[in-house]
Motif scaffolding. Sequence first.
Motif, PDB file in Angstrom:
ATOM      1  N   VAL A 119      31.239  33.932  60.339  1.00  0.00           N
ATOM      2  CA  VAL A 119      30.701  32.971  61.303  1.00  0.00           C
ATOM      3  C   VAL A 119      29.223  33.251  61.536  1.00  0.00           C
ATOM      4  O   VAL A 119      28.837  34.377  61.882  1.00  0.00           O
ATOM      5  CB  VAL A 119      31.462  33.044  62.641  1.00  0.00           C
ATOM      6  N   ASP A 120      28.401  32.228  61.327  1.00  0.00           N
ATOM      7  CA  ASP A 120      26.972  32.306  61.634  1.00  0.00           C
ATOM      8  C   ASP A 120      26.720  31.639  62.972  1.00  0.00           C
ATOM      9  O   ASP A 120      27.332  30.600  63.290  1.00  0.00           O
ATOM     10  CB  ASP A 120      26.136  31.619  60.547  1.00  0.00           C
ATOM     11  N   PHE A 121      25.803  32.204  63.758  1.00  0.00           N
ATOM     12  CA  PHE A 121      25.511  31.706  65.089  1.00  0.00           C
ATOM     13  C   PHE A 121      24.053  31.258  65.191  1.00  0.00           C
ATOM     14  O   PHE A 121      23.190  31.718  64.440  1.00  0.00           O
ATOM     15  CB  PHE A 121      25.778  32.797  66.142  1.00  0.00           C
ATOM     16  N   GLN A 122      23.817  30.383  66.137  1.00  0.00           N
ATOM     17  CA  GLN A 122      22.460  29.885  66.364  1.00  0.00           C
ATOM     18  C   GLN A 122      21.527  31.008  66.789  1.00  0.00           C
ATOM     19  O   GLN A 122      20.358  31.054  66.376  1.00  0.00           O
ATOM     20  CB  GLN A 122      22.505  28.786  67.428  1.00  0.00           C
ATOM     21  N   ARG A 123      22.015  31.920  67.616  1.00  0.00           N
ATOM     22  CA  ARG A 123      21.183  33.007  68.129  1.00  0.00           C
ATOM     23  C   ARG A 123      21.667  34.384  67.716  1.00  0.00           C
ATOM     24  O   ARG A 123      20.872  35.242  67.365  1.00  0.00           O
ATOM     25  CB  ARG A 123      21.106  32.920  69.668  1.00  0.00           C
ATOM     26  N   GLY A 124      22.942  34.625  67.797  1.00  0.00           N
ATOM     27  CA  GLY A 124      23.471  35.954  67.525  1.00  0.00           C
ATOM     28  C   GLY A 124      23.594  36.243  66.039  1.00  0.00           C
ATOM     29  O   GLY A 124      23.453  35.351  65.184  1.00  0.00           O
ATOM     30  N   VAL A 125      23.886  37.495  65.713  1.00  0.00           N
ATOM     31  CA  VAL A 125      24.065  37.894  64.326  1.00  0.00           C
ATOM     32  C   VAL A 125      25.399  37.380  63.814  1.00  0.00           C
ATOM     33  O   VAL A 125      26.336  37.121  64.578  1.00  0.00           O
ATOM     34  CB  VAL A 125      23.996  39.435  64.201  1.00  0.00           C
ATOM     35  N   SER A 126      25.494  37.224  62.508  1.00  0.00           N
ATOM     36  CA  SER A 126      26.732  36.767  61.894  1.00  0.00           C
ATOM     37  C   SER A 126      27.825  37.803  62.097  1.00  0.00           C
ATOM     38  O   SER A 126      27.574  39.012  62.126  1.00  0.00           O
ATOM     39  CB  SER A 126      26.523  36.516  60.402  1.00  0.00           C
ATOM     40  N   ARG A 127      29.068  37.308  62.251  1.00  0.00           N
ATOM     41  CA  ARG A 127      30.203  38.201  62.483  1.00  0.00           C
ATOM     42  C   ARG A 127      31.419  37.700  61.713  1.00  0.00           C
ATOM     43  O   ARG A 127      31.497  36.517  61.345  1.00  0.00           O
ATOM     44  CB  ARG A 127      30.536  38.274  63.984  1.00  0.00           C
ATOM     45  N   ASP A 128      32.370  38.599  61.493  1.00  0.00           N
ATOM     46  CA  ASP A 128      33.615  38.260  60.811  1.00  0.00           C
ATOM     47  C   ASP A 128      34.769  38.227  61.811  1.00  0.00           C
ATOM     48  O   ASP A 128      34.902  39.127  62.659  1.00  0.00           O
ATOM     49  CB  ASP A 128      33.914  39.285  59.725  1.00  0.00           C
ATOM     50  N   PHE A 129      35.602  37.197  61.682  1.00  0.00           N
ATOM     51  CA  PHE A 129      36.782  37.053  62.530  1.00  0.00           C
ATOM     52  C   PHE A 129      37.982  36.728  61.651  1.00  0.00           C
ATOM     53  O   PHE A 129      37.843  36.174  60.551  1.00  0.00           O
ATOM     54  CB  PHE A 129      36.581  35.938  63.558  1.00  0.00           C
TER      55      PHE A 129
END
Length: 410
Positions: free
Chosen positions: A135-145
């Motif tokens: 998951v890529d975010f507008q502000r935060g770093v990318s994360r895996d879920f």
Amino acid sequence: MTKNVLISGASIAGPALAFWLGRLGFRPTVVELAPALRQGGQAVDFRGETHLTVLERMGLLPALRDLQTGGSPMRFVDERGRTLLQLPAEFAGGEMEVLRGDLAAVLYEHSLPRTEYVFGDSITNLTETPSGVRVDFQRGVSRDFDLVIGADGLHSNVRRLAFGPEEDYVSHLGYYAATWRLPNDLGLAKGSVGYRGSVGYNVPGRLASVGVDHRDPAQAGAFFAFASPELSYDRHDLDQQKRLIDDAFSGLGWEVPRLLASLRQAPDLYFDSISRADVHTWSTGRVCLVGDAACGATIGGMGSGTAVVAAYVLAGELARARGDHRTAFTRYESRLRKYAKGCQAGGDRTGKFLAPGTATGIRLRNALLSRPLFLNGMLKLGERVSSTVTLPDHPAALSTSAGDPGHVGR
């Protein structure tokens, strides 16, 4: 077993799902575009055994009863303010009515001990991998879920990213609605409107109404609805939306000019089409939709009640399937699709009820709803529709200890 679940949306469905996932051993994260919980908003209602049973199992009934508005009686008047139709509080308020912001706050507080909340951010991209979703975010770093759930409303960002453009799933139902707050300087008082109710004025295809704030009689809330083909406008441009409302109601009598004057000064505004979401399947891969994103209707579709029921069922099916998301998503949709569609159908009639398209239609609505038998029949129909699903028992959820702040009871 699937553990890390990202939920988009912190209104009703999102925190309700986070509550249950946390209770069932998952690690939910909720991302919300707004910088904080949204306050106030229109009243939402719960009606029938199914809605109230889920709230009871969440342990929320005492807190919500302390916050309930007492219902919203409705009065329709002519241009001179003479009463044409009076509807009781339970017509719109069901068995329990609370402000949307109050409901969201209670759900947030009860889910917070086991949920990570990220405000002021939004999902920009979803990439499914063999073991999860990047998951890529507008502000935060990318994360895996492990899973991603779209609980972000009729204009769902997750649905757009994972399923396709909004126009493929959302149908305009021929009306627009707007709400805003204003000072109660119209002379509204307990004797004329009631602190818990609203008074409205119709002309064909348009409704202008206003009611006193049930907590602060110095404040009032306006609600306007009007028939219109689908409009093209910027959903983030309040001035443009105010002009659309002004154009639709310009030249009307009663208190409309004063209400439009208050709109021009209003710092905030809710404006949207009355629409319906129809998604042919509620999941794709590791992404699933819940609440209005899957089967919403802007007004009149029992969206809040359906959202808390859907959150309960989805979380329980994920636990029952021990994280097998394909099986869980299939069972969740199989249990709820018919129920949700039945509740949603009420939204198709909302615009026509609020603002009938002809003078004859207005008179017919007023005449029918003035008959106690017809009115009672409509109230009982709403209760039946909201209770047409059998809730599964999820032992892990029902065994929460009585001392826990999120106590689940029967």
